[in-house]
Write an enzyme that holds these catalytic residues in place. Structure first.
Site, PDB file in Angstrom:
ATOM      1  N   ARG A   1       0.840  -1.208   0.000  1.00 32.20           N
ATOM      2  CA  ARG A   1       0.000   0.000   0.000  1.00 32.20           C
ATOM      3  C   ARG A   1       0.875   1.259   0.000  1.00 32.20           C
ATOM      4  O   ARG A   1       1.867   1.363   0.712  1.00 32.20           O
ATOM      5  CB  ARG A   1      -0.911   0.017   1.215  1.00 32.20           C
ATOM      6  CG  ARG A   1      -1.649   1.353   1.371  1.00 32.20           C
ATOM      7  CD  ARG A   1      -2.724   1.317   2.415  1.00 32.20           C
ATOM      8  NE  ARG A   1      -2.278   0.778   3.674  1.00 32.20           N
ATOM      9  CZ  ARG A   1      -3.099   0.393   4.646  1.00 32.20           C
ATOM     10  NH1 ARG A   1      -4.402   0.478   4.478  1.00 32.20           N
ATOM     11  NH2 ARG A   1      -2.625  -0.091   5.771  1.00 32.20           N
TER      12      ARG A   1
ATOM     13  N   ARG B 163       2.832   3.967   5.020  1.00 31.42           N
ATOM     14  CA  ARG B 163       2.534   4.179   6.432  1.00 31.42           C
ATOM     15  C   ARG B 163       3.586   3.491   7.296  1.00 31.42           C
ATOM     16  O   ARG B 163       4.021   2.392   6.970  1.00 31.42           O
ATOM     17  CB  ARG B 163       1.142   3.588   6.766  1.00 31.42           C
ATOM     18  CG  ARG B 163       0.021   4.565   6.582  1.00 31.42           C
ATOM     19  CD  ARG B 163      -1.351   3.943   6.625  1.00 31.42           C
ATOM     20  NE  ARG B 163      -1.618   3.027   7.717  1.00 31.42           N
ATOM     21  CZ  ARG B 163      -2.812   2.458   7.947  1.00 31.42           C
ATOM     22  NH1 ARG B 163      -3.829   2.745   7.145  1.00 31.42           N
ATOM     23  NH2 ARG B 163      -3.003   1.632   8.934  1.00 31.42           N
TER      24      ARG B 163
END
Ligand code: AP5
Length: 218
Positions: free
Chosen positions: A125, A158
């Site tokens: 991601r 992240r």
């Protein structure tokens, strides 16, 4: 319309809540996104949440419940909850506070995804720090490598999306959040949906559940 979308880390909650919110004109209330905003702003809440998030543990209920109660109160046109409730206690507090207003959740959807798929999705991601758009290096790549399609900002990973932290998040999910599915199942229908497939296919299954409810609510 008041919807709860449950699922493990990387199940596609954020991806599908965004689509649901757009289709039905309701707010997308993501506890993870709100916490990340608090961290970026350097608020007291953000500072308190930081260590838990980076380790893949849950932020204490008392901080989350207050934060999400405020978000829910503001969403007068309805909402889809993403990442909340995540403990049985959070679910009970939410139900009680809605019941006190003669209200309740209209539908609970549970996205089921294999652990192997979760790890592959989360480690791949990338997201835009400016607009929050989410991509995947293989499944949903941006048009230009590493750059947001919408505003040209460089994409970031992240800090809790490393393989080691993902394993902790999965362990936390099975220990503390899976019981929320059982909590809802003990008192109402929960719509289990296979979330392993292509995002458009999964979205259509979700819309088929929600369209009749949206028509009823009009
Ligand atoms: P949070 O941000 O909620 O993280 P999470 O639940 O672990 O979920 P993710 O955001 O990782 O995954 P997602 O299901 O939204 O998947 P996505 O759509 O992005 O929480 C972060 C932390 O905050 C927690 O660990 C905790 O510390 C704290 N926190 C938050 N809420 C809390 C609460 N209520 N109580 C206590 N603490 C709390 O998809 C993932 C990737 O896969 C993307 O790249 C996407 O493009 C791709 N993808 C999605 N669907 C598909 C598909 N169908 N096919 C192919 N690729 C797909």
């Amino acid at each position: 319309m008041k919807i709860v979308l449950l699922g493990a880390p990387g199940a596609g909650k954020g991806t599908h809540c965004k689509r649901v919110a757009e289709r039905y004109g309701i707010a997308h209330l993501s506890s993870g996104d709100i916490l990340r905003r608090e961290r970026a702003e350097g608020s007291e809440l953000g500072k308190k949440a930081q260590g838990y998030m980076d380790a893949g543990a849950l932020v204490p209920d008392e901080l989350i419940v207050e934060m999400m109660s405020q978000a829910v109160k503001k969403a007068s046109a309805g909402y889809v909850l993403d990442g909340f409730p995540r403990t049985v206690n959070q679910g009970q507090v939410l139900d009680k506070s809605l019941a006190a207003q003669g209200d309740g959740i209209d539908m609970v959807i549970n996205l089921e995804v294999d652990d192997r798929v979760v790890v592959e999705r989360i480690t791949g991601r990338r997201s835009c720090p400016k607009c929050g758009a989410v991509y995947h290096v293989k499944n949903m790549p941006p048009k230009k490598d590493g750059v947001c399609d919408k505003d040209g900002t460089g994409l970031v990973q992240r800090p809790d999306d490393t393989e080691e932290v993902v394993r902790n998040r999965l362990e936390t999910y099975y220990r503390q959040t899976k019981p929320v599915v059982d909590y809802y199942k003990s008192g109402r229908t929960v719509h289990d949906i296979d979330g392993n497939g292509d995002a458009d296919v999964v979205a259509n299954v979700i819309f088929r559940k929600l369209d009749p409810l949206a028509r009823k609510k009009k």
